[in-house]
Scaffold this motif. Sequence first.
Motif, PDB file in Angstrom:
ATOM      1  N   SER A 116       0.866  -1.172   0.000  1.00  0.00           N
ATOM      2  CA  SER A 116       0.000   0.000   0.000  1.00  0.00           C
ATOM      3  C   SER A 116       0.903   1.222   0.000  1.00  0.00           C
ATOM      4  CB  SER A 116      -0.885  -0.019   1.247  1.00  0.00           C
ATOM      5  OG  SER A 116      -1.241   1.293   1.605  1.00  0.00           O
ATOM      6  N   LEU A 117       0.370   2.312  -0.510  1.00  0.00           N
ATOM      7  CA  LEU A 117       1.204   3.524  -0.495  1.00  0.00           C
ATOM      8  C   LEU A 117       1.540   3.946   0.931  1.00  0.00           C
ATOM      9  CD1 LEU A 117      -0.222   5.695  -3.397  1.00  0.00           C
ATOM     10  CD2 LEU A 117       1.995   4.572  -3.264  1.00  0.00           C
ATOM     11  N   ARG A 118       0.732   3.470   1.876  1.00  0.00           N
ATOM     12  CA  ARG A 118       1.026   3.829   3.274  1.00  0.00           C
ATOM     13  C   ARG A 118       2.260   3.082   3.793  1.00  0.00           C
ATOM     14  NH1 ARG A 118      -4.576   4.174   3.394  1.00  0.00           N
ATOM     15  NH2 ARG A 118      -4.842   2.032   4.066  1.00  0.00           N
ATOM     16  N   VAL A 122       6.379   9.549   3.303  1.00  0.00           N
ATOM     17  CA  VAL A 122       5.816  10.670   2.542  1.00  0.00           C
ATOM     18  C   VAL A 122       6.840  11.231   1.555  1.00  0.00           C
ATOM     19  CG1 VAL A 122       4.894  13.009   2.768  1.00  0.00           C
ATOM     20  CG2 VAL A 122       4.188  11.234   4.366  1.00  0.00           C
ATOM     21  N   ILE A 127       6.042   7.723  -4.875  1.00  0.00           N
ATOM     22  CA  ILE A 127       4.633   8.133  -4.971  1.00  0.00           C
ATOM     23  C   ILE A 127       4.452   9.111  -6.130  1.00  0.00           C
ATOM     24  CG2 ILE A 127       2.778   9.336  -3.748  1.00  0.00           C
ATOM     25  CD1 ILE A 127       4.168   8.201  -1.167  1.00  0.00           C
TER      26      ILE A 127
END
Lengths: 477, 185
Positions: A116-118, A122, A127
């Motif tokens: 998952s992008l999580r 950040v 991303i």
Amino acid sequence: MTHSCQQILDAAFPFYWRCDEGLKVLDFGRALSKALPSISVGASLETFMVVHKPKLKQMSAEELRRAQGSVVVVSDSEDRMRLRGQVLFQEETSAFLFLGTPSFTDLQQFEKSQLSLRDFTVHDPIIDFLYMTRAKDIALEDARALSGKLAHALEGMREAIRAKTEFLASISHELRTPLNAIVNIPDGLLESFVEAPVIQCGGCEMSFELEEGETHDSALPCPECDLPMLKQGRELVFEGNAAEAARYLGLMKRSGSHLLGIVENLLDASKLEHATLTLNTDDADLGALLRDVVDSLGVQADAAQVRIRQAWSDDLDLNIRADTTRCSQIFLNLIQNAVKFSPEGSEVVVRASASDAEVRVEVADQGIGIPADKQDIIFQSFRQVDSGHTRRYGGSGLGLAITKQLVELHGGTIVVESEVGKGSTFRVCLPRRAGESNPTNPSTPANPSNPANPSNHKAPSAENAQLDDAREVEGVS
Amino acid sequence: MYGLVNEAVRNLVITNAGEDTWNQIRTKAGVEVESFSRMDQYPDDLTYRLVGAASEVLGAPADAIMEQFGEFWIRYTGREGYGHLFDIAGNSFRDFLFNLDALHTRVGDNFKDLRPPSFKCEDVNEQTIRMHYLTERPGLCPMVLGLLRGLADHFETEVFVEHPVCSRTGGEHCEFLLTMPHANR
């Protein structure tokens, strides 16, 4: 390494791993097990990981030291997901540290990864990379779609140009045939006029023909008025066969009328193409209109030995609001076509039925039929089932395109069912308030129709006769 | 406005009212192209004209159309392959809202001339969030209402939305009060 350092490392690099100089795992990031599922504290690197870049002679501390400063690409032994990063050697702790992140070339690869992008931090540019990859994919999809549309449009344009060229050839033929009659007939007629010697009276203006070589005594009085005012001169005299001349003049008139019909239909086609054709809507009895159309085709049907049968009951309410002239044009075209394409001794049936909302008219023939793959084409402008039809059956083959547009202009529909060798049925549905529901042209703009059939209600038999006569003249000339 | 937005408007109309209606709207709006290049930039005016024409053709207030569009936008972008990218902004309605500004900042950094709006959130109490909506494009706040409804559906969260301050009625910018009666922060 302190616990807080490890926490920061984990937060900043969730795919990191550390190992000692014996290549045993000391600790690793929270997300790494998704990429290297067999990793565990104390496990040897070579048991769960393969180094793809740089090429190592063997998995050893020495080789890992040499790999410092290079891009390092690793994966599990099945190469399901690759991690790209770098290896650092920490002198104080005598440990190797790998800082890296999964490497993807497109979004699909990411979707298959179960990540998952999580799982990413950040700041991880992956991303942004995935955003841009998706944007690139979308732009490419649009470009491909546009390219496909352009290719389709280009093909359509080529087809339209080809169809218009064929149309020009066929309409030129249609125009030339009656024009030949109009141009050539006068030659024969003019030869029947000769200049002959005459005496003319200056008083009563009578002329008297003289034999060639005969002379006249100018002192004699006029036989008509008795005045002595006779003078000798020359005058054009008709010496042909009057009955034949009358037949030729009739043929010229019919050819001229046929030309006018073609031109009127061309104008209709043009108006329909530019959506400037408007309906003059009025109360109309479609039953009476159909009977008139069938009557007007009687001579043509007799000549073709085709029977036209009207199949609806007299008490059927076929009253609608419509443009009667255009409705006549619609059904004249359909029934005339049915007769034209029917074999001798067969029957054309015109059926009508109605509901509160609409009236339906069917024109069924037992003619040559239309192949299934051509049934759309017949309603398109400048298109024919095959170009030989024009020569065989006459007409430029665009009448059905006009017919369809006129039906749609009335807010109605037209469909065809047909089987080759068995015949065709054209079914027209017109709303009771036809022509009031759809004031603008609903057809595609690039759909002008063909003047194969006349827009006014002249007797088609006369037209056919005129065409035959015209061809006869053309053949003679 | 990016073509993706106009393309979503086209999709919404075609899905709900058919291709013919879309062509009517397009013609009324004076838009010659049949579809839009999703990654290309189009004048904002074009989108406003589409909304105005849709309102006339469909006989619905422009606000209702924008609200419906906002709701559709969440489904549309998910379908267009951005669903996974949404994940980054959070796995709950609340998390997503608080990350929405960062998401737009990131998108704005990556796409030239995107000029995305800004969404600043603050907790009012355990169950209520105040969201400040700042944009240089006037009159689009009904779309935000639809977006919030779409997000609530996406996260299967019951949300009551109020719009106490609106830039169209003198507010400096729009504010929304979002109450989640079943929220556990």
